[in-house]
Design an enzyme around this catalytic site. Structure first.
Site, PDB file in Angstrom:
ATOM      1  N   LEU A  88       4.881  -8.508  -3.008  1.00 16.19           N
ATOM      2  CA  LEU A  88       5.953  -9.469  -3.279  1.00 16.19           C
ATOM      3  C   LEU A  88       6.432  -9.322  -4.721  1.00 16.19           C
ATOM      4  O   LEU A  88       5.640  -9.006  -5.603  1.00 16.19           O
ATOM      5  CB  LEU A  88       5.392 -10.881  -3.082  1.00 16.19           C
ATOM      6  CG  LEU A  88       6.399 -11.999  -2.911  1.00 16.19           C
ATOM      7  CD1 LEU A  88       6.867 -12.042  -1.467  1.00 16.19           C
ATOM      8  CD2 LEU A  88       5.784 -13.349  -3.272  1.00 16.19           C
ATOM      9  N   TYR A 139       7.748  -9.350 -18.324  1.00 12.74           N
ATOM     10  CA  TYR A 139       7.349  -8.665 -17.086  1.00 12.74           C
ATOM     11  C   TYR A 139       5.857  -8.336 -17.104  1.00 12.74           C
ATOM     12  O   TYR A 139       5.108  -8.683 -16.182  1.00 12.74           O
ATOM     13  CB  TYR A 139       8.198  -7.393 -16.907  1.00 12.74           C
ATOM     14  CG  TYR A 139       7.868  -6.614 -15.650  1.00 12.74           C
ATOM     15  CD1 TYR A 139       8.362  -7.024 -14.407  1.00 12.74           C
ATOM     16  CD2 TYR A 139       7.061  -5.480 -15.690  1.00 12.74           C
ATOM     17  CE1 TYR A 139       8.050  -6.327 -13.254  1.00 12.74           C
ATOM     18  CE2 TYR A 139       6.745  -4.774 -14.540  1.00 12.74           C
ATOM     19  CZ  TYR A 139       7.249  -5.193 -13.325  1.00 12.74           C
ATOM     20  OH  TYR A 139       6.928  -4.501 -12.169  1.00 12.74           O
ATOM     21  N   LYS A 143       2.705 -10.129 -14.981  1.00 17.34           N
ATOM     22  CA  LYS A 143       1.839  -9.328 -14.104  1.00 17.34           C
ATOM     23  C   LYS A 143       0.371  -9.486 -14.524  1.00 17.34           C
ATOM     24  O   LYS A 143      -0.513  -9.583 -13.679  1.00 17.34           O
ATOM     25  CB  LYS A 143       2.248  -7.847 -14.154  1.00 17.34           C
ATOM     26  CG  LYS A 143       3.636  -7.576 -13.581  1.00 17.34           C
ATOM     27  CD  LYS A 143       3.680  -7.896 -12.118  1.00 17.34           C
ATOM     28  CE  LYS A 143       4.999  -7.519 -11.476  1.00 17.34           C
ATOM     29  NZ  LYS A 143       5.091  -7.998 -10.092  1.00 17.34           N
TER      30      LYS A 143
HETATM   31  P1  NDP Z   1      11.129  -5.097  -3.548  1.00 11.38           P
HETATM   32  O1  NDP Z   1      11.925  -5.693  -4.652  1.00 11.38           O
HETATM   33  O2  NDP Z   1      11.709  -3.944  -2.823  1.00 11.38           O
HETATM   34  O3  NDP Z   1      10.729  -6.220  -2.465  1.00 11.38           O
HETATM   35  C1  NDP Z   1      10.227  -7.438  -2.890  1.00 11.38           C
HETATM   36  C2  NDP Z   1       9.691  -8.272  -1.744  1.00 11.38           C
HETATM   37  O4  NDP Z   1       9.461  -9.601  -2.237  1.00 11.38           O
HETATM   38  C3  NDP Z   1      10.626  -8.398  -0.550  1.00 11.38           C
HETATM   39  O5  NDP Z   1       9.876  -8.461   0.649  1.00 11.38           O
HETATM   40  C4  NDP Z   1      11.312  -9.726  -0.818  1.00 11.38           C
HETATM   41  O6  NDP Z   1      11.745 -10.407   0.355  1.00 11.38           O
HETATM   42  C5  NDP Z   1      10.198 -10.531  -1.460  1.00 11.38           C
HETATM   43  N1  NDP Z   1      10.778 -11.580  -2.296  1.00 11.38           N
HETATM   44  C6  NDP Z   1      11.552 -11.428  -3.396  1.00 11.38           C
HETATM   45  N2  NDP Z   1      11.944 -12.614  -3.865  1.00 11.38           N
HETATM   46  C7  NDP Z   1      11.410 -13.550  -3.053  1.00 11.38           C
HETATM   47  C8  NDP Z   1      11.463 -14.966  -2.992  1.00 11.38           C
HETATM   48  N3  NDP Z   1      12.156 -15.695  -3.889  1.00 11.38           N
HETATM   49  N4  NDP Z   1      10.802 -15.589  -2.016  1.00 11.38           N
HETATM   50  C9  NDP Z   1      10.098 -14.892  -1.108  1.00 11.38           C
HETATM   51  N5  NDP Z   1      10.016 -13.548  -1.082  1.00 11.38           N
HETATM   52  C10 NDP Z   1      10.665 -12.878  -2.051  1.00 11.38           C
HETATM   53  O7  NDP Z   1       9.667  -4.725  -4.117  1.00 11.38           O
HETATM   54  P2  NDP Z   1       9.134  -3.333  -4.689  1.00 11.38           P
HETATM   55  O8  NDP Z   1       8.506  -2.587  -3.569  1.00 11.38           O
HETATM   56  O9  NDP Z   1      10.149  -2.693  -5.552  1.00 11.38           O
HETATM   57  O10 NDP Z   1       7.991  -3.857  -5.682  1.00 11.38           O
HETATM   58  C11 NDP Z   1       6.795  -4.422  -5.179  1.00 11.38           C
HETATM   59  C12 NDP Z   1       5.958  -4.929  -6.348  1.00 11.38           C
HETATM   60  O11 NDP Z   1       5.664  -3.837  -7.233  1.00 11.38           O
HETATM   61  C13 NDP Z   1       6.650  -5.979  -7.192  1.00 11.38           C
HETATM   62  O12 NDP Z   1       5.731  -6.960  -7.562  1.00 11.38           O
HETATM   63  C14 NDP Z   1       7.112  -5.213  -8.438  1.00 11.38           C
HETATM   64  O13 NDP Z   1       7.196  -6.027  -9.569  1.00 11.38           O
HETATM   65  C15 NDP Z   1       6.000  -4.191  -8.560  1.00 11.38           C
HETATM   66  N6  NDP Z   1       6.373  -2.972  -9.280  1.00 11.38           N
HETATM   67  C16 NDP Z   1       7.636  -2.452  -9.184  1.00 11.38           C
HETATM   68  C17 NDP Z   1       7.978  -1.278  -9.864  1.00 11.38           C
HETATM   69  C18 NDP Z   1       9.341  -0.685  -9.716  1.00 11.38           C
HETATM   70  O14 NDP Z   1       9.577   0.434 -10.232  1.00 11.38           O
HETATM   71  N7  NDP Z   1      10.267  -1.340  -9.032  1.00 11.38           N
HETATM   72  C19 NDP Z   1       7.001  -0.594 -10.711  1.00 11.38           C
HETATM   73  C20 NDP Z   1       5.672  -1.182 -10.691  1.00 11.38           C
HETATM   74  C21 NDP Z   1       5.390  -2.339  -9.998  1.00 11.38           C
HETATM   75  P3  NDP Z   1      13.297 -10.378   0.836  1.00 11.38           P
HETATM   76  O15 NDP Z   1      13.466  -9.049   1.537  1.00 11.38           O
HETATM   77  O16 NDP Z   1      13.415 -11.528   1.734  1.00 11.38           O
HETATM   78  O17 NDP Z   1      14.136 -10.459  -0.411  1.00 11.38           O
END
Ligand code: NDP
Length: 235
Positions: A88, A139, A143
């Site tokens: 998430l 950020y 985390k």
């Molecule tokens: P995404 O942004 O692609 O997806 C996020 C998920 O969280 C979706 O299922 C989304 O649901 C859900 N979500 C977001 N906002 C809410 C909300 N307000 N209420 C309920 N559900 C919510 O995730 P990633 O795969 O990019 O990233 C996964 C994790 O890894 C995150 O914690 C991110 O911070 C971390 N990360 C990301 C990096 C990057 O390069 N992007 C690098 C390292 C770590 P919905 O589809 O309904 O919006």
């Protein structure tokens, strides 16, 4: 410390798991990997909306739609799972600073708390490279804080994944990110484990870890980017 017994494949198959964030870039790869590997019994997605899937692979997936602002009302959705995967997250750009902390720290902590109360013994969190509760960057600080808060819940096993920049064909367009990802793709060609990691590798590493016993029975394990790459290679 005593090392844990390796579960037989039959014992492993009886385990129930849930995923938070299964609609996201990592989460959808994780779900696919879990369904392809067929190593678990019941697969439940806990999310804010119902997802539509095509194909028989997804036939037995259970979906629980919850309101993360009133998560206690959905405590039942968190009962009876052995392992919880959390992918998430949102961004400051999408949710604002407060909204980002609310989702990435508070929602995740609350969900973990309910899962623990519901019997979950292994929680697997996708955090981030550089996570550090004393960081001056919101950020990384957030985390680090969520990692610490979940640690304090005392799961039998808590696995923290700290991937670097995720490589994927992101569906939602984030300005500037496409260019960055292309540049990182070039770097990744020469130094694959340095600054980035494909979401498919993170997903496979999460599943591989979930079916392995903890090293030396460790309660908390942290996997940095290179370790995730290594674990995500094998099937
Ligand atoms: P995404 O942004 O692609 O997806 C996020 C998920 O969280 C979706 O299922 C989304 O649901 C859900 N979500 C977001 N906002 C809410 C909300 N307000 N209420 C309920 N559900 C919510 O995730 P990633 O795969 O990019 O990233 C996964 C994790 O890894 C995150 O914690 C991110 O911070 C971390 N990360 C990301 C990096 C990057 O390069 N992007 C690098 C390292 C770590 P919905 O589809 O309904 O919006």
């Amino acid at each position: 410390m005593e090392s844990m017994a390796v579960p037989s494949s039959e014992e492993q198959k009886k385990k129930n798991i849930f995923i938070l964030g299964a609609s996201g870039e990592t989460g959808k790869e994780l779900l696919l990997e879990i369904l392809k590997q067929q190593k678990f019994s019941r697969v439940t997605l806990i999310g804010r909306r119902k997802l539509n899937f095509e194909g028989s692979l997804y036939n037995n997936v259970v979906q629980e739609v919850v309101d993360f602002e009133k998560l206690d009302e959905s405590a039942a959705a968190f009962q009876g799972h052995d392992i919880g995967f959390c992918c998430l997250g949102t961004s400051r750009a999408k949710a604002g600073a407060d909204g980002f902390v609310r989702v990435d720290r508070d929602y995740v902590e609350h969900a973990a708390k309910l899962a623990k109360a519901g019997g979950c013994h292994h929680f697997i969190l996708e955090s981030s490279k550089g996570a550090d509760s004393s960081s001056t960057f919101l950020y990384l600080k957030t985390k680090g804080e969520v990692e610490n808060r979940i640690k304090a819940l005392g799961f039998d096993r808590f696995s923290i994944f700290r991937p670097a920049v995720l490589l994927c064909d992101r569906q939602e367009s984030r300005p500037g990110e496409w260019v960055t990802r292309k540049a990182l793709g070039v770097v990744a060609h020469f130094f694959p484990t340095y600054m980035s990691i494909p979401t498919t590798t993170v997903a496979r590493a999460m599943v591989n870890l979930a079916v392995m016993p903890a090293k030396d029975g460790e309660k908390v394990e942290v996997l940095e980017n290179a370790a995730i790459h290594a674990l995500g290679q094998s099937k």
